[in-house]
Write a protein that holds these residues in place. Structure first.
Motif, PDB file in Angstrom:
ATOM      1  N   GLU A 243      -1.474  -7.008  -1.818  1.00  0.00           N
ATOM      2  CA  GLU A 243      -1.933  -6.919  -3.210  1.00  0.00           C
ATOM      3  C   GLU A 243      -0.931  -6.160  -4.070  1.00  0.00           C
ATOM      4  O   GLU A 243      -0.710  -6.511  -5.235  1.00  0.00           O
ATOM      5  CB  GLU A 243      -3.295  -6.216  -3.254  1.00  0.00           C
ATOM      6  CG  GLU A 243      -3.829  -6.003  -4.664  1.00  0.00           C
ATOM      7  CD  GLU A 243      -5.109  -5.203  -4.674  1.00  0.00           C
ATOM      8  OE1 GLU A 243      -5.630  -4.913  -5.758  1.00  0.00           O
ATOM      9  OE2 GLU A 243      -5.587  -4.843  -3.569  1.00  0.00           O
ATOM     10  N   HIS A 244      -0.324  -5.127  -3.524  1.00  0.00           N
ATOM     11  CA  HIS A 244       0.589  -4.277  -4.298  1.00  0.00           C
ATOM     12  C   HIS A 244       2.044  -4.640  -4.007  1.00  0.00           C
ATOM     13  O   HIS A 244       2.849  -3.805  -3.605  1.00  0.00           O
ATOM     14  CB  HIS A 244       0.331  -2.805  -3.970  1.00  0.00           C
ATOM     15  CG  HIS A 244      -1.073  -2.377  -4.221  1.00  0.00           C
ATOM     16  ND1 HIS A 244      -1.604  -2.243  -5.482  1.00  0.00           N
ATOM     17  CD2 HIS A 244      -2.078  -2.074  -3.352  1.00  0.00           C
ATOM     18  CE1 HIS A 244      -2.864  -1.848  -5.399  1.00  0.00           C
ATOM     19  NE2 HIS A 244      -3.179  -1.743  -4.120  1.00  0.00           N
ATOM     20  N   SER A 245       2.368  -5.921  -4.211  1.00  0.00           N
ATOM     21  CA  SER A 245       3.729  -6.384  -3.949  1.00  0.00           C
ATOM     22  C   SER A 245       4.151  -7.347  -5.034  1.00  0.00           C
ATOM     23  O   SER A 245       3.329  -7.869  -5.786  1.00  0.00           O
ATOM     24  CB  SER A 245       3.820  -7.059  -2.575  1.00  0.00           C
ATOM     25  OG  SER A 245       3.039  -8.241  -2.541  1.00  0.00           O
ATOM     26  N   LYS A 260       6.404   0.081  -6.871  1.00  0.00           N
ATOM     27  CA  LYS A 260       6.813   1.477  -6.901  1.00  0.00           C
ATOM     28  C   LYS A 260       5.606   2.368  -6.598  1.00  0.00           C
ATOM     29  O   LYS A 260       4.521   2.171  -7.134  1.00  0.00           O
ATOM     30  CB  LYS A 260       7.393   1.831  -8.275  1.00  0.00           C
ATOM     31  CG  LYS A 260       7.922   3.243  -8.367  1.00  0.00           C
ATOM     32  CD  LYS A 260       8.509   3.510  -9.743  1.00  0.00           C
ATOM     33  CE  LYS A 260       9.037   4.934  -9.834  1.00  0.00           C
ATOM     34  NZ  LYS A 260       9.619   5.214 -11.181  1.00  0.00           N
ATOM     35  N   GLY A 261       5.793   3.321  -5.732  1.00  0.00           N
ATOM     36  CA  GLY A 261       4.692   4.192  -5.330  1.00  0.00           C
ATOM     37  C   GLY A 261       3.953   3.692  -4.107  1.00  0.00           C
ATOM     38  O   GLY A 261       3.005   4.341  -3.649  1.00  0.00           O
ATOM     39  N   GLY A 271      -0.456  -4.889   3.409  1.00  0.00           N
ATOM     40  CA  GLY A 271       0.662  -4.247   4.088  1.00  0.00           C
ATOM     41  C   GLY A 271       1.317  -3.131   3.301  1.00  0.00           C
ATOM     42  O   GLY A 271       1.978  -2.265   3.867  1.00  0.00           O
ATOM     43  N   CYS A 272       1.175  -3.129   1.962  1.00  0.00           N
ATOM     44  CA  CYS A 272       1.770  -2.082   1.114  1.00  0.00           C
ATOM     45  C   CYS A 272       0.740  -0.980   0.886  1.00  0.00           C
ATOM     46  O   CYS A 272      -0.306  -1.209   0.268  1.00  0.00           O
ATOM     47  CB  CYS A 272       2.236  -2.661  -0.217  1.00  0.00           C
ATOM     48  SG  CYS A 272       3.609  -3.830  -0.085  1.00  0.00           S
ATOM     49  N   LYS A 273       1.041   0.220   1.380  1.00  0.00           N
ATOM     50  CA  LYS A 273       0.118   1.341   1.286  1.00  0.00           C
ATOM     51  C   LYS A 273       0.605   2.345   0.240  1.00  0.00           C
ATOM     52  O   LYS A 273       1.809   2.534   0.046  1.00  0.00           O
ATOM     53  CB  LYS A 273       0.006   2.049   2.641  1.00  0.00           C
ATOM     54  CG  LYS A 273      -0.462   1.148   3.779  1.00  0.00           C
ATOM     55  CD  LYS A 273      -1.898   0.717   3.592  1.00  0.00           C
ATOM     56  CE  LYS A 273      -2.395  -0.067   4.797  1.00  0.00           C
ATOM     57  NZ  LYS A 273      -3.801  -0.485   4.650  1.00  0.00           N
ATOM     58  N   ASP A 274      -0.367   2.995  -0.425  1.00  0.00           N
ATOM     59  CA  ASP A 274      -0.024   4.008  -1.425  1.00  0.00           C
ATOM     60  C   ASP A 274       0.708   5.183  -0.779  1.00  0.00           C
ATOM     61  O   ASP A 274       0.328   5.648   0.309  1.00  0.00           O
ATOM     62  CB  ASP A 274      -1.294   4.512  -2.108  1.00  0.00           C
ATOM     63  CG  ASP A 274      -1.013   5.652  -3.069  1.00  0.00           C
ATOM     64  OD1 ASP A 274      -0.180   5.470  -3.968  1.00  0.00           O
ATOM     65  OD2 ASP A 274      -1.607   6.737  -2.891  1.00  0.00           O
ATOM     66  N   GLY A 293      -0.235   4.583  -6.645  1.00  0.00           N
ATOM     67  CA  GLY A 293       1.097   4.207  -7.071  1.00  0.00           C
ATOM     68  C   GLY A 293       1.880   5.271  -7.814  1.00  0.00           C
ATOM     69  O   GLY A 293       3.032   5.042  -8.177  1.00  0.00           O
ATOM     70  N   LYS A 294       1.294   6.442  -8.051  1.00  0.00           N
ATOM     71  CA  LYS A 294       1.994   7.493  -8.789  1.00  0.00           C
ATOM     72  C   LYS A 294       1.329   8.834  -8.505  1.00  0.00           C
ATOM     73  O   LYS A 294       0.416   8.932  -7.682  1.00  0.00           O
ATOM     74  CB  LYS A 294       1.962   7.205 -10.291  1.00  0.00           C
ATOM     75  CG  LYS A 294       0.563   7.025 -10.869  1.00  0.00           C
ATOM     76  CD  LYS A 294       0.610   6.639 -12.341  1.00  0.00           C
ATOM     77  CE  LYS A 294      -0.798   6.432 -12.894  1.00  0.00           C
ATOM     78  NZ  LYS A 294      -0.761   6.073 -14.337  1.00  0.00           N
ATOM     79  N   PHE A 295       1.809   9.883  -9.192  1.00  0.00           N
ATOM     80  CA  PHE A 295       1.198  11.200  -9.028  1.00  0.00           C
ATOM     81  C   PHE A 295       1.437  12.002 -10.301  1.00  0.00           C
ATOM     82  O   PHE A 295       2.299  11.673 -11.128  1.00  0.00           O
ATOM     83  CB  PHE A 295       1.778  11.925  -7.824  1.00  0.00           C
ATOM     84  CG  PHE A 295       3.205  12.399  -8.013  1.00  0.00           C
ATOM     85  CD1 PHE A 295       3.476  13.743  -8.227  1.00  0.00           C
ATOM     86  CD2 PHE A 295       4.256  11.510  -7.989  1.00  0.00           C
ATOM     87  CE1 PHE A 295       4.772  14.180  -8.420  1.00  0.00           C
ATOM     88  CE2 PHE A 295       5.562  11.940  -8.162  1.00  0.00           C
ATOM     89  CZ  PHE A 295       5.823  13.275  -8.386  1.00  0.00           C
ATOM     90  N   LYS A 296       0.641  13.066 -10.460  1.00  0.00           N
ATOM     91  CA  LYS A 296       0.806  13.975 -11.583  1.00  0.00           C
ATOM     92  C   LYS A 296       1.159  15.350 -11.051  1.00  0.00           C
ATOM     93  O   LYS A 296       0.541  15.839 -10.108  1.00  0.00           O
ATOM     94  CB  LYS A 296      -0.469  14.046 -12.425  1.00  0.00           C
ATOM     95  CG  LYS A 296      -0.724  12.817 -13.282  1.00  0.00           C
ATOM     96  CD  LYS A 296      -1.925  13.015 -14.184  1.00  0.00           C
ATOM     97  CE  LYS A 296      -2.148  11.797 -15.093  1.00  0.00           C
ATOM     98  NZ  LYS A 296      -3.319  12.005 -15.994  1.00  0.00           N
ATOM     99  N   CYS A 297       2.143  15.975 -11.673  1.00  0.00           N
ATOM    100  CA  CYS A 297       2.593  17.305 -11.269  1.00  0.00           C
ATOM    101  C   CYS A 297       2.590  18.193 -12.508  1.00  0.00           C
ATOM    102  O   CYS A 297       3.366  17.960 -13.444  1.00  0.00           O
ATOM    103  CB  CYS A 297       3.984  17.226 -10.649  1.00  0.00           C
ATOM    104  SG  CYS A 297       4.624  18.803 -10.072  1.00  0.00           S
TER     105      CYS A 297
END
Length: 718
Positions: A243-245, A260-261, A271-274, A293-297
């Protein structure tokens, strides 16, 4: 999961085997990606081919490469060799076939061709699909030589003496190697050695030279004519199952990538894992929150700053303390105005910190990009530094913050944007992609040289920006592409002969200016058709001075690292290690041949296996140029073909000291272009309306001088 279920093995020995690769049952792999797990060895070996010569060392889906080791040595002297006479010297050629790597695989750009030997020209032939040149093309090659000492002293190939490196075009399939050398040099006494290797590994390999590693680009074959870079919807959904490809077309095939992510295998369901970036060390130094798919810092409550940097977050109390101390504020518990000031300070200080951080970052980038050194280089003219250093804010505004819609194009080194400065100048802004020291040095070199040059046929440099991580160059905007793209168009007709001859004369004039009219002579070192820009009137402009060099007045050349473009590079530089103004003369001679033939110097190969230069010179010598000259040129140029061809041949003379100077080349071309007049209503006019709509005014009526005719006739038969 990396492999499919139902008895599909995910490993062979210590190598992981992700789908679409596989071995065993046919459902475990896609057609064309079947491998062999050889269990007769301990540990088992994963093989790319059935005969066992190519062992798979690793498979990476993220960068779409397969690394293989070639185990079998091939003895060049098992095949028939041949001898020939080139430039009055007897040469010997030896060639042999390479193992097949399969239709699903092509070499990636991470490879290089490395040659060990003395006085040996090594060439790699094969199929190239990326530029459409097809089968049996010249993929790459270089010349290896060393100055003194036995061959064994140069086995590490670290200093460039005794060996040479050549980059390999991505999307090619090697088929054959060929060695050419003078008799009684490397091909007779010291067996030359050539390897296709992964970049940067050659120095480690002498003792295990038979284990040659290739990085191979893989992709599912795509139909010809689809060059959009995008996969058709049905292909993407059928090929990229996660799904995430997403799917991209590259190097003649389709390849899947995780978004990305995400990471994993895009070719299998789910097959594509976070990626949990918060678990990655040194990714965030504050409060981290993982998102799909991303993060907050962010800095923790009560602190301000940049949480992505160590010690980037500072507490509010420390900020206020420094603020109060700097402004010498006396506090009183009953002081209402002070309390108000504290509240305002709490609101304003973070903004001040951010502004200070940006200022420090700009200063750091300025220093990193050698801003001080650049000012010193331009200090001979006090107004240059102030006029040419442009703030990043000005360029961001000129390009709408570097909007993708403003991109003009780009390559491996960077992206070019179209912009409009505050003074309404339309400019081209070159933004580098990488920040290695070599790139920065070439950037400084280009600015320093172009800031001293003012010539109508050399691209004008407006300025540069040093406040960003990657340096920016600002040129005049040249709207009509390159000579290469105008010359190598589809169809039987291209630039008119009048335009080709005029452009050649303009290039010669500008090179003569660089060699003899500036205070310190300049060698361009990378003259080729892609570095010749054309404006709306088809006037030529030489560009790309990143590898150019000054020559002190008391020297005729300089010893330096050999640079240039395959097909245009002076072979004498490879033998001597010295660059002179005659190196530019050689490259210009190749451009003359390109204008006459419409053949691409870096990929042309005759039926006898000769490159453009050697084939052209041989045909000129036997009076059979019609085989290679562009039919349009034969139709339009008449006897000028032989005159320009003879000049081109003299420019590519193997001995640099026997080549003409660019000033002599300029006068010769002016004589040729001035020798043809066009009659109309019994009047001699020198105006010719070309296919670009520009009126070309031929102001010269000079002819070949007797001295020039004698020089040309002495070298090649007319």
């Amino acid at each position: 999961p990396i492999a499919l279920p139902n008895n599909c093995n995910a490993t062979c020995g210590d190598v992981r085997v992700p789908y679409p690769f596989g071995f065993g049952p046919s459902h475990c792999y896609k057609p064309g990606f079947n491998l062999t797990c050889d269990t007769s060895h301990s540990p088992p070996r994963l093989l790319l081919d059935g005969n066992g010569t190519l062992q798979v060392a690793g498979i990476s889906l993220s960068d779409s490469t397969v690394r293989v080791i070639h185990h079998t040595r091939i003895d060049a002297f098992d095949v028939t060799s041949s001898s020939s006479l080139i430039d009055g010297r007897v040469t010997r050629a030896v060639s042999f076939q390479l193992p097949e790597i399969g239709e699903s695989y092509m070499l990636s750009a991470r490879n290089e061709y490395v040659v060990f030997g003395n006085g040996v020209q090594a060439t790699l032939y094969g199929n190239t699909y990326r530029n459409g040149s097809g089968a049996n093309s010249n993929i790459t090659g270089c010349v290896s030589s060393f100055s003194s000492g036995p061959f064994e002293e140069y086995r590490n190939c670290s200093g460039g003496d005794g060996c040479c490196h050549a980059s390999i075009l991505a999307g090619s399939t090697p088929k054959k190697m060929e060695f050419r050398g003078l008799v009684n040099t490397g091909l007779h006494n010291d067996m030359p050695l050539a390897v296709v290797s992964e970049e940067g590994l050659t120095a480690q390999w002498w003792d295990t030279i038979l284990n040659r590693t290739w990085a191979v680009k893989q992709g599912f074959p795509a139909p010809a004519g689809n060059s959009s870079g995008q996969c058709p919807g049905d292909v993407a959904s059928r090929l990229c199952r996660s799904e995430h490809s997403s799917c991209r077309q590259e190097n003649g095939g389709y390849t899947c990538y995780c978004h990305k992510g995400y990471q994993g295998n895009p070719y299998i369901t789910d097959g594509c894992k976070d990626v949990d970036e918060c678990k990655i060390p040194n990714r965030c130094f504050g409060h981290c929150k993982n998102l799909p798919g991303k993060f907050k810092c962010r800095c923790k409550l009560g602190t301000f700053g940049n949480a992505n940097k160590p010690h980037g977050c500072v507490s509010s109390s420390v900020i206020l303390s420094k603020f109060i101390k700097k402004n010498k504020i006396g506090l009183s518990a009953a002081s209402g105005p002070v309390l108000l000031l504290l509240v305002l300070g709490t609101m304003l200080v973070p903004r001040k910190i951010e502004q200070h951080r940006m200022k420090v970052l700009k200063q750091k980038c300025f220093k990193q990009n050698r801003g001080q050194l650049l000012q010193q280089l331009m200090s001979q003219k006090a107004d240059i530094a102030e006029r040419m250093i442009i703030p990043i804010d000005e360029l961001a505004k000129a390009t709408n913050n570097f909007d993708k819609a403003r991109e003009l194009g780009g390559g491996g080194h960077g992206t070019v944007y179209k912009g409009i400065l505050s003074d309404l100048h339309v400019v081209a802004i070159k933004k580098s992609k990488i920040t290695v020291q070599k790139e920065i040095d070439e950037f400084i070199n280009e600015v320093a040289i172009l800031s001293q040059i003012n010539h109508k046929n050399i691209v004008k440099l407006f300025g540069c920006c040093l406040e960003t991580e990657v340096p920016l160059l600002v040129y005049e905007f040249i709207s009509n592409g390159t000579l290469y793209h105008h010359l190598h168009v589809e169809g039987p007709r291209s630039l008119s002969w009048r335009n080709r001859l005029r452009i050649a004369t303009e290039i010669a004039t500008s090179l003569a200016y660089l060699h003899s009219s500036v205070s310190i002579p300049i060698i361009h070192r990378d003259i080729k058709s892609t570095n010749i820009l054309l404006d709306d009137t088809l006037t030529s402009k030489i560009s790309d001075f990143g590898t150019s060099r000054y020559i002190p007045m008391d020297k005729t050349g300089l010893t330096t690292r050999i640079q240039g473009t395959r097909g245009y590079m002076d072979p004498m530089c490879c033998y001597t290690g010295r660059v002179t103004d005659k190196s530019d003369v050689y490259s210009f001679g190749v451009i003359l041949m390109e204008l006459l033939t419409r053949k691409k110097p870096f990929s042309y190969l005759s039926s006898e296996g000769d490159g453009l230069v050697s084939h052209f010179v041989n045909l000129l010598a036997v009076g059979d140029l019609v085989q290679i000259i562009d039919p349009q040129v034969i139709e339009e140029a008449g006897k000028e073909v032989h005159e320009v061809a003879t000049l081109a041949a003299s420019c590519v003379n193997f001995r640099g000291d026997e080549r003409p100077t660019m000033r002599l080349v300029e006068h010769t071309l002016e004589g040729i272009s001035g020798s043809k007049k066009y009659m109309k209503d019994d009047m001699v006019i020198a105006e010719f309306k070309n296919d670009g709509g520009k009126i070309f005014e031929d102001e010269s009526s000079r002819r070949y001088s007797l001295e020039q005719e004698m020089v040309m006739s002495a070298r090649y038969p007319r």
